[in-house]
Scaffold this motif. Structure first.
Motif, PDB file in Angstrom:
ATOM      1  N   TYR A 123       3.608  -2.401   4.050  1.00  0.00           N
ATOM      2  CA  TYR A 123       2.558  -3.403   4.197  1.00  0.00           C
ATOM      3  C   TYR A 123       1.709  -3.689   5.600  1.00  0.00           C
ATOM      4  O   TYR A 123       0.843  -4.361   5.487  1.00  0.00           O
ATOM      5  CB  TYR A 123       3.079  -4.750   3.959  1.00  0.00           C
ATOM      6  CG  TYR A 123       4.286  -5.033   4.998  1.00  0.00           C
ATOM      7  CD1 TYR A 123       4.316  -5.805   6.015  1.00  0.00           C
ATOM      8  CD2 TYR A 123       5.843  -4.915   4.381  1.00  0.00           C
ATOM      9  CE1 TYR A 123       5.140  -6.189   6.828  1.00  0.00           C
ATOM     10  CE2 TYR A 123       6.627  -5.358   5.243  1.00  0.00           C
ATOM     11  CZ  TYR A 123       6.548  -5.965   6.530  1.00  0.00           C
ATOM     12  OH  TYR A 123       7.279  -5.958   7.247  1.00  0.00           O
ATOM     13  N   ALA A 124       1.982  -2.622   6.604  1.00  0.00           N
ATOM     14  CA  ALA A 124       1.354  -2.691   7.728  1.00  0.00           C
ATOM     15  C   ALA A 124       1.504  -1.410   8.444  1.00  0.00           C
ATOM     16  O   ALA A 124       2.674  -0.765   8.472  1.00  0.00           O
ATOM     17  CB  ALA A 124       1.659  -3.883   8.555  1.00  0.00           C
ATOM     18  N   ILE A 143       2.975   6.350  15.571  1.00  0.00           N
ATOM     19  CA  ILE A 143       2.398   5.546  14.302  1.00  0.00           C
ATOM     20  C   ILE A 143       3.730   4.591  14.008  1.00  0.00           C
ATOM     21  O   ILE A 143       4.862   5.011  13.802  1.00  0.00           O
ATOM     22  CB  ILE A 143       2.310   6.348  13.175  1.00  0.00           C
ATOM     23  CG1 ILE A 143       1.049   7.481  13.366  1.00  0.00           C
ATOM     24  CG2 ILE A 143       1.955   5.643  11.837  1.00  0.00           C
ATOM     25  CD1 ILE A 143       0.912   8.317  12.334  1.00  0.00           C
ATOM     26  N   LYS A 144       3.266   3.358  13.881  1.00  0.00           N
ATOM     27  CA  LYS A 144       4.519   2.362  13.392  1.00  0.00           C
ATOM     28  C   LYS A 144       4.106   1.806  11.923  1.00  0.00           C
ATOM     29  O   LYS A 144       3.145   1.441  11.744  1.00  0.00           O
ATOM     30  CB  LYS A 144       4.405   1.220  14.496  1.00  0.00           C
ATOM     31  CG  LYS A 144       5.795   0.341  14.427  1.00  0.00           C
ATOM     32  CD  LYS A 144       5.445  -0.718  15.498  1.00  0.00           C
ATOM     33  CE  LYS A 144       6.307  -0.565  16.753  1.00  0.00           C
ATOM     34  NZ  LYS A 144       6.370  -1.750  17.615  1.00  0.00           N
ATOM     35  N   ILE A 145       5.064   2.134  11.147  1.00  0.00           N
ATOM     36  CA  ILE A 145       4.960   1.529   9.827  1.00  0.00           C
ATOM     37  C   ILE A 145       6.082   0.581   9.464  1.00  0.00           C
ATOM     38  O   ILE A 145       7.259   0.587   9.722  1.00  0.00           O
ATOM     39  CB  ILE A 145       5.066   2.787   8.850  1.00  0.00           C
ATOM     40  CG1 ILE A 145       4.211   3.973   9.248  1.00  0.00           C
ATOM     41  CG2 ILE A 145       5.210   2.186   7.310  1.00  0.00           C
ATOM     42  CD1 ILE A 145       4.524   5.321   8.536  1.00  0.00           C
ATOM     43  N   TYR A 146       5.668  -0.366   8.733  1.00  0.00           N
ATOM     44  CA  TYR A 146       6.428  -1.695   8.224  1.00  0.00           C
ATOM     45  C   TYR A 146       6.535  -1.584   6.966  1.00  0.00           C
ATOM     46  O   TYR A 146       5.567  -1.587   6.132  1.00  0.00           O
ATOM     47  CB  TYR A 146       6.065  -3.336   8.874  1.00  0.00           C
ATOM     48  CG  TYR A 146       5.877  -3.297  10.276  1.00  0.00           C
ATOM     49  CD1 TYR A 146       7.073  -3.781  10.746  1.00  0.00           C
ATOM     50  CD2 TYR A 146       5.177  -2.713  11.189  1.00  0.00           C
ATOM     51  CE1 TYR A 146       7.201  -4.032  12.076  1.00  0.00           C
ATOM     52  CE2 TYR A 146       5.120  -2.990  12.691  1.00  0.00           C
ATOM     53  CZ  TYR A 146       6.144  -3.670  12.944  1.00  0.00           C
ATOM     54  OH  TYR A 146       6.059  -3.948  14.426  1.00  0.00           O
ATOM     55  N   MET A 151       0.738  -1.276   0.098  1.00  0.00           N
ATOM     56  CA  MET A 151       0.029  -0.103  -0.057  1.00  0.00           C
ATOM     57  C   MET A 151       0.903   1.213   0.224  1.00  0.00           C
ATOM     58  O   MET A 151       2.034   1.267   0.563  1.00  0.00           O
ATOM     59  CB  MET A 151      -0.870   0.025   1.335  1.00  0.00           C
ATOM     60  CG  MET A 151      -0.461   0.354   2.335  1.00  0.00           C
ATOM     61  SD  MET A 151      -1.388   0.475   3.892  1.00  0.00           S
ATOM     62  CE  MET A 151      -0.909  -1.096   4.609  1.00  0.00           C
ATOM     63  N   LYS A 152       0.431   2.312  -0.662  1.00  0.00           N
ATOM     64  CA  LYS A 152       0.961   3.435  -0.536  1.00  0.00           C
ATOM     65  C   LYS A 152       0.851   4.354   0.520  1.00  0.00           C
ATOM     66  O   LYS A 152      -0.555   4.268   1.274  1.00  0.00           O
ATOM     67  CB  LYS A 152       0.617   4.458  -1.757  1.00  0.00           C
ATOM     68  CG  LYS A 152       1.562   5.554  -1.857  1.00  0.00           C
ATOM     69  CD  LYS A 152       1.193   6.334  -3.054  1.00  0.00           C
ATOM     70  CE  LYS A 152       1.753   7.582  -3.302  1.00  0.00           C
ATOM     71  NZ  LYS A 152       2.673   7.729  -4.381  1.00  0.00           N
ATOM     72  N   ILE A 153       1.586   4.794   1.449  1.00  0.00           N
ATOM     73  CA  ILE A 153       1.434   5.568   2.651  1.00  0.00           C
ATOM     74  C   ILE A 153       2.152   6.952   2.527  1.00  0.00           C
ATOM     75  O   ILE A 153       3.129   7.170   2.254  1.00  0.00           O
ATOM     76  CB  ILE A 153       2.254   5.006   3.812  1.00  0.00           C
ATOM     77  CG1 ILE A 153       1.714   3.410   4.024  1.00  0.00           C
ATOM     78  CG2 ILE A 153       2.007   5.720   5.181  1.00  0.00           C
ATOM     79  CD1 ILE A 153       2.505   2.490   4.788  1.00  0.00           C
ATOM     80  N   LEU A 154       1.252   7.934   2.964  1.00  0.00           N
ATOM     81  CA  LEU A 154       1.474   9.406   2.778  1.00  0.00           C
ATOM     82  C   LEU A 154       1.245   9.891   4.026  1.00  0.00           C
ATOM     83  O   LEU A 154       0.120   9.672   4.687  1.00  0.00           O
ATOM     84  CB  LEU A 154       0.881  10.220   1.967  1.00  0.00           C
ATOM     85  CG  LEU A 154       0.739   9.787   0.490  1.00  0.00           C
ATOM     86  CD1 LEU A 154      -0.540  10.280  -0.494  1.00  0.00           C
ATOM     87  CD2 LEU A 154       1.940  10.248  -0.275  1.00  0.00           C
ATOM     88  N   ILE A 155       2.193  10.528   4.682  1.00  0.00           N
ATOM     89  CA  ILE A 155       2.237  11.281   5.915  1.00  0.00           C
ATOM     90  C   ILE A 155       2.221  12.692   5.529  1.00  0.00           C
ATOM     91  O   ILE A 155       3.526  13.232   5.329  1.00  0.00           O
ATOM     92  CB  ILE A 155       2.837  10.654   6.989  1.00  0.00           C
ATOM     93  CG1 ILE A 155       2.779   9.213   7.432  1.00  0.00           C
ATOM     94  CG2 ILE A 155       2.731  11.665   8.446  1.00  0.00           C
ATOM     95  CD1 ILE A 155       3.723   8.590   8.526  1.00  0.00           C
ATOM     96  N   GLU A 193      -4.913  -1.670  13.328  1.00  0.00           N
ATOM     97  CA  GLU A 193      -3.860  -1.921  12.362  1.00  0.00           C
ATOM     98  C   GLU A 193      -4.392  -1.691  10.931  1.00  0.00           C
ATOM     99  O   GLU A 193      -5.633  -2.132  10.699  1.00  0.00           O
ATOM    100  CB  GLU A 193      -3.401  -3.178  12.636  1.00  0.00           C
ATOM    101  CG  GLU A 193      -2.317  -3.738  11.544  1.00  0.00           C
ATOM    102  CD  GLU A 193      -1.692  -5.185  12.055  1.00  0.00           C
ATOM    103  OE1 GLU A 193      -0.830  -5.635  11.189  1.00  0.00           O
ATOM    104  OE2 GLU A 193      -2.434  -5.780  12.623  1.00  0.00           O
ATOM    105  N   ILE A 194      -3.802  -1.342  10.021  1.00  0.00           N
ATOM    106  CA  ILE A 194      -4.298  -1.212   8.681  1.00  0.00           C
ATOM    107  C   ILE A 194      -3.245  -2.084   7.889  1.00  0.00           C
ATOM    108  O   ILE A 194      -1.972  -1.744   7.842  1.00  0.00           O
ATOM    109  CB  ILE A 194      -4.402   0.203   7.917  1.00  0.00           C
ATOM    110  CG1 ILE A 194      -5.463   0.704   8.789  1.00  0.00           C
ATOM    111  CG2 ILE A 194      -4.720   0.216   6.649  1.00  0.00           C
ATOM    112  CD1 ILE A 194      -5.575   2.335   8.347  1.00  0.00           C
TER     113      ILE A 194
END
Length: 93
Positions: free
Chosen positions: A18-19, A47-50, A1-5, A30-31
């Motif tokens: 991916y998480a 926020i924790k991003i994998y 997935m694309k993540i924009l902050i 969790e998303i």
């Protein structure tokens, strides 16, 4: 997935992951990839991003670590909003 902050007038992150673990008023949630669409408020916390991509350090508010070909990004926040649709997670701080 694309993540924009996004924060005010700048983009903190634009990455593939991916998480994502997010703080909420009732704990954490969790998303994952292909999650159903949602809009939500997020509380203060981390926020924790994998991700499977290597990412260089950004600034002091962001902690990046590596474990078994996984990049773990931790971002401390006060509050924010998120929108997840079509495998794109946008977080407004």
């Amino acid at each position: 997935m694309k993540i924009l902050i996004l924060k005010k007038e700048k983009t903190l992150f634009d990455i593939e992951g991916y998480a994502v673990f997010l703080p909420s008023s009732k704990g954490k949630f969790e998303i994952l990839n292909n999650h159903c669409s949602m809009i939500s408020m997020i509380s203060s916390g981390i926020i924790k991003i994998y991700s499977s991509f290597f990412i260089k350090n950004y600034d002091n508010d962001i902690n990046i670590s590596y474990n078994n070909n996984t990049t773990i990004i931790k971002v401390k926040i006060n509050y924010g909003f998120l929108n997840f649709k079509n495998n794109i997670l946008t977080i407004l701080l």
